[in-house]
Motif scaffolding. Structure first.
Motif, PDB file in Angstrom:
ATOM      1  N   UNK A  67       0.724  -1.272  -0.128  1.00 33.66           N
ATOM      2  CA  UNK A  67      -0.010   0.091   0.088  1.00 33.66           C
ATOM      3  C   UNK A  67       0.839   1.028   0.038  1.00 33.66           C
ATOM      4  N   UNK A  68       2.201   1.070  -0.189  1.00 35.37           N
ATOM      5  CA  UNK A  68       3.026   2.176  -0.471  1.00 35.37           C
ATOM      6  C   UNK A  68       3.286   2.555  -1.904  1.00 35.37           C
ATOM      7  N   UNK A  69       2.759   1.653  -2.649  1.00 40.30           N
ATOM      8  CA  UNK A  69       2.962   1.590  -4.198  1.00 40.30           C
ATOM      9  C   UNK A  69       4.127   0.960  -4.717  1.00 40.30           C
ATOM     10  N   UNK A  70       5.009   0.623  -3.692  1.00 35.40           N
ATOM     11  CA  UNK A  70       6.147  -0.180  -4.011  1.00 35.40           C
ATOM     12  C   UNK A  70       5.988  -1.676  -4.267  1.00 35.40           C
ATOM     13  N   UNK A  71       6.902  -2.102  -4.983  1.00 36.27           N
ATOM     14  CA  UNK A  71       6.994  -3.501  -5.412  1.00 36.27           C
ATOM     15  C   UNK A  71       8.091  -4.302  -4.587  1.00 36.27           C
ATOM     16  N   UNK A  72       7.406  -5.616  -3.979  1.00 38.65           N
ATOM     17  CA  UNK A  72       8.318  -6.265  -3.280  1.00 38.65           C
ATOM     18  C   UNK A  72       8.483  -7.586  -3.597  1.00 38.65           C
ATOM     19  N   UNK A  73       9.223  -8.683  -3.180  1.00 40.89           N
ATOM     20  CA  UNK A  73       9.386 -10.084  -3.648  1.00 40.89           C
ATOM     21  C   UNK A  73       8.954 -10.837  -2.281  1.00 40.89           C
ATOM     22  N   UNK A  74       8.536 -11.996  -2.805  1.00 43.91           N
ATOM     23  CA  UNK A  74       8.245 -13.035  -1.674  1.00 43.91           C
ATOM     24  C   UNK A  74       8.128 -14.216  -2.392  1.00 43.91           C
ATOM     25  N   UNK A  75       8.438 -15.467  -1.541  1.00 40.17           N
ATOM     26  CA  UNK A  75       8.266 -16.925  -1.919  1.00 40.17           C
ATOM     27  C   UNK A  75       6.921 -17.101  -2.630  1.00 40.17           C
ATOM     28  N   UNK A  76       6.868 -17.375  -3.853  1.00 40.52           N
ATOM     29  CA  UNK A  76       5.626 -17.928  -4.581  1.00 40.52           C
ATOM     30  C   UNK A  76       4.639 -18.756  -3.899  1.00 40.52           C
ATOM     31  N   UNK A  77       5.187 -19.434  -2.613  1.00 43.33           N
ATOM     32  CA  UNK A  77       4.124 -20.602  -1.965  1.00 43.33           C
ATOM     33  C   UNK A  77       3.542 -19.652  -1.078  1.00 43.33           C
ATOM     34  N   UNK A  78       3.664 -18.217  -0.672  1.00 40.06           N
ATOM     35  CA  UNK A  78       3.154 -17.708   0.535  1.00 40.06           C
ATOM     36  C   UNK A  78       1.642 -17.447  -0.132  1.00 40.06           C
ATOM     37  N   UNK A  79       0.586 -17.296   0.890  1.00 39.96           N
ATOM     38  CA  UNK A  79      -0.592 -17.023   0.598  1.00 39.96           C
ATOM     39  C   UNK A  79      -0.978 -15.555   0.867  1.00 39.96           C
ATOM     40  N   UNK A  80      -1.426 -15.046  -0.442  1.00 36.98           N
ATOM     41  CA  UNK A  80      -1.735 -13.325  -0.293  1.00 36.98           C
ATOM     42  C   UNK A  80      -2.979 -13.346  -1.207  1.00 36.98           C
ATOM     43  N   UNK A  81      -3.520 -11.982  -0.968  1.00 35.41           N
ATOM     44  CA  UNK A  81      -4.570 -11.541  -1.904  1.00 35.41           C
ATOM     45  C   UNK A  81      -3.980 -11.325  -3.123  1.00 35.41           C
ATOM     46  N   UNK A  82      -4.685 -10.790  -4.177  1.00 33.16           N
ATOM     47  CA  UNK A  82      -4.203 -10.568  -5.482  1.00 33.16           C
ATOM     48  C   UNK A  82      -5.076  -9.892  -6.119  1.00 33.16           C
ATOM     49  N   UNK A  83      -4.377  -9.263  -7.247  1.00 31.89           N
ATOM     50  CA  UNK A  83      -5.146  -8.448  -8.226  1.00 31.89           C
ATOM     51  C   UNK A  83      -5.254  -9.279  -9.742  1.00 31.89           C
ATOM     52  N   UNK A  84      -6.336  -9.223 -10.151  1.00 32.63           N
ATOM     53  CA  UNK A  84      -6.655  -9.762 -11.848  1.00 32.63           C
ATOM     54  C   UNK A  84      -6.690  -8.841 -12.599  1.00 32.63           C
ATOM     55  N   UNK A  85      -6.322  -9.071 -13.841  1.00 29.73           N
ATOM     56  CA  UNK A  85      -6.413  -7.965 -14.754  1.00 29.73           C
ATOM     57  C   UNK A  85      -7.715  -8.592 -15.757  1.00 29.73           C
ATOM     58  N   UNK A  86      -8.657  -7.546 -15.748  1.00 30.19           N
ATOM     59  CA  UNK A  86      -9.974  -7.723 -16.208  1.00 30.19           C
ATOM     60  C   UNK A  86      -9.930  -7.446 -17.924  1.00 30.19           C
ATOM     61  N   UNK A  87      -9.018  -6.469 -18.238  1.00 33.18           N
ATOM     62  CA  UNK A  87      -8.886  -6.154 -19.627  1.00 33.18           C
ATOM     63  C   UNK A  87      -9.261  -4.725 -19.694  1.00 33.18           C
ATOM     64  N   UNK A  88      -9.347  -4.135 -20.821  1.00 33.05           N
ATOM     65  CA  UNK A  88      -9.722  -2.718 -21.235  1.00 33.05           C
ATOM     66  C   UNK A  88     -11.376  -2.495 -21.344  1.00 33.05           C
ATOM     67  N   UNK A  89     -11.870  -3.053 -20.148  1.00 32.59           N
ATOM     68  CA  UNK A  89     -13.617  -2.672 -20.055  1.00 32.59           C
ATOM     69  C   UNK A  89     -14.009  -1.802 -19.312  1.00 32.59           C
ATOM     70  N   UNK A  90     -15.399  -1.380 -19.349  1.00 33.10           N
ATOM     71  CA  UNK A  90     -15.856  -0.464 -18.506  1.00 33.10           C
ATOM     72  C   UNK A  90     -15.579  -0.901 -16.950  1.00 33.10           C
ATOM     73  N   UNK A  91     -15.406  -0.123 -15.946  1.00 27.91           N
ATOM     74  CA  UNK A  91     -15.433  -0.554 -14.827  1.00 27.91           C
ATOM     75  C   UNK A  91     -14.153  -0.602 -14.266  1.00 27.91           C
ATOM     76  N   UNK A  92     -13.033  -0.525 -15.079  1.00 28.52           N
ATOM     77  CA  UNK A  92     -11.684  -0.599 -14.589  1.00 28.52           C
ATOM     78  C   UNK A  92     -11.056  -2.027 -14.850  1.00 28.52           C
TER      79      UNK A  92
END
Length: 312
Positions: A114-139
């Motif tokens: 939430x600082x806007x900065x990118x970080x690294x972590x083990x891919x096996x960790x459990x985290x929420x995530x962002x999906x890419x919807x495509x360039x459609x109405x609503x973001x």
């Protein structure tokens, strides 16, 4: 005379077992040449990521009085950060200051905080995530609060939308950061990953079981992208064009078949064995398994092939 029933056991049939062992080839070759040799004559270069694997390497090396390095199947696969969506390169990045993005010992994945900065972590960790919807109405960015590994998050995004999110510029980075603030989350996966080391036989890399030698991997020459193994079973990295001995994995399939043979009189063991071997070789040929296959008799504890289970 009432028939006698005998049981015998030979290799090939009801019970299937795959056995793996390592073969040491002491003719020096480059990593690529060694891999080609193993695939042609055995299975592949050796996969070594368990205590059992390391013990087998030690056994083979000791038997050959081998005390040196040898190629095995680990190689540096994807050595730059890439986006999950269409395997794109990074044209924009926003890594946090001093963030370690060059680890060569495990697969790492990228997240945004939430600082806007990118970080690294083990891919096996459990985290929420962002999906890419495509360039459609609503973001184009969809936040999912379910905590998943990076790979599971990728699968879900690809199933429901397009992929894990790609961030192409500072405005998109700000938009994702704003969503994190709105949902009161501190971090979430985005579509970044860096999969350094892979096994040549396509086995999954189990990082907790991989044992590097002290100081390895060190990428000493700046181009050490292939893995070697010491006679101890510990591994390291070296330039792929160097020539070394190598370990191959050989896989052998063993099938056990139980036969019941009925005899109305004296059982001529050699005649029965010959008849069964002929029949089994025919089965092998019909199943196109005859090349390199053989029938082997299992001897009972009393030294006999046949066991008399019923006699009146």
């Amino acid at each position: 005379m009432i028939p006698k029933t005998f049981h015998l056991f030979i290799l090939l049939g009801l019970f299937l077992k795959t056995s793996c062992y390592f073969v040491l080839i002491q003719e020096p070759k480059t990593w690529t040449e060694a891999q080609s040799y193993c695939k042609q004559y055995h299975w592949d270069l050796a996969t070594i990521q368990s205590d059992e694997d390391r013990y087998k390497i030690q056994e083979v090396a000791a038997a050959a009085k081998f005390q040196n390095r040898a190629w095995m199947g680990l190689y540096d696969g994807l050595f730059v950060w890439r986006w999950s969506y269409q395997d794109q390169n990074l044209d924009y990045s926003n890594w946090a200051s001093l963030e370690e993005t060059t680890s060569r010992t495990q697969r790492m994945c990228g997240l945004i905080r939430n600082t806007g900065k990118w970080h690294v972590a083990s891919c096996e960790e459990q985290k929420p995530f962002f999906c890419y919807k495509g360039n459609y109405f609503g973001g184009k960015f969809i936040f999912n609060a379910a905590k998943l590994s990076w790979r599971d998050a990728q699968s879900q995004c690809r199933r429901l939308y397009v992929d894990l999110s790609t961030i192409s510029d500072s405005s998109e980075n700000s938009a994702v950061d704003m969503i994190l603030s709105l949902v009161s989350q501190s971090e979430a996966w985005i579509g970044l990953s860096k999969n350094l080391w892979l096994w040549s036989d396509q086995s999954k890399v189990t990082w907790l079981s991989v044992k590097w030698a002290d100081g390895q991997p060190d990428n000493a020459s700046g181009n050490e992208m292939c893995g070697f193994v010491h006679e101890t079973g510990l591994i390291g990295d070296d330039g792929c064009s160097h020539t070394l001995p190598f370990f191959c994995t050989k896989r052998v399939k063993i099938q056990l078949v139980r036969f019941a043979v009925t005899s109305a009189g004296f059982l001529n063991e050699s005649a029965v064995m010959e008849a069964i071997e002929k029949k089994m070789n025919q089965i092998l040929s019909d199943q196109q398994m005859d090349s390199g296959s053989r029938v082997t008799w299992r001897v009972q504890p009393d030294g006999q092939i046949f066991k008399n289970t019923h006699e009146i």
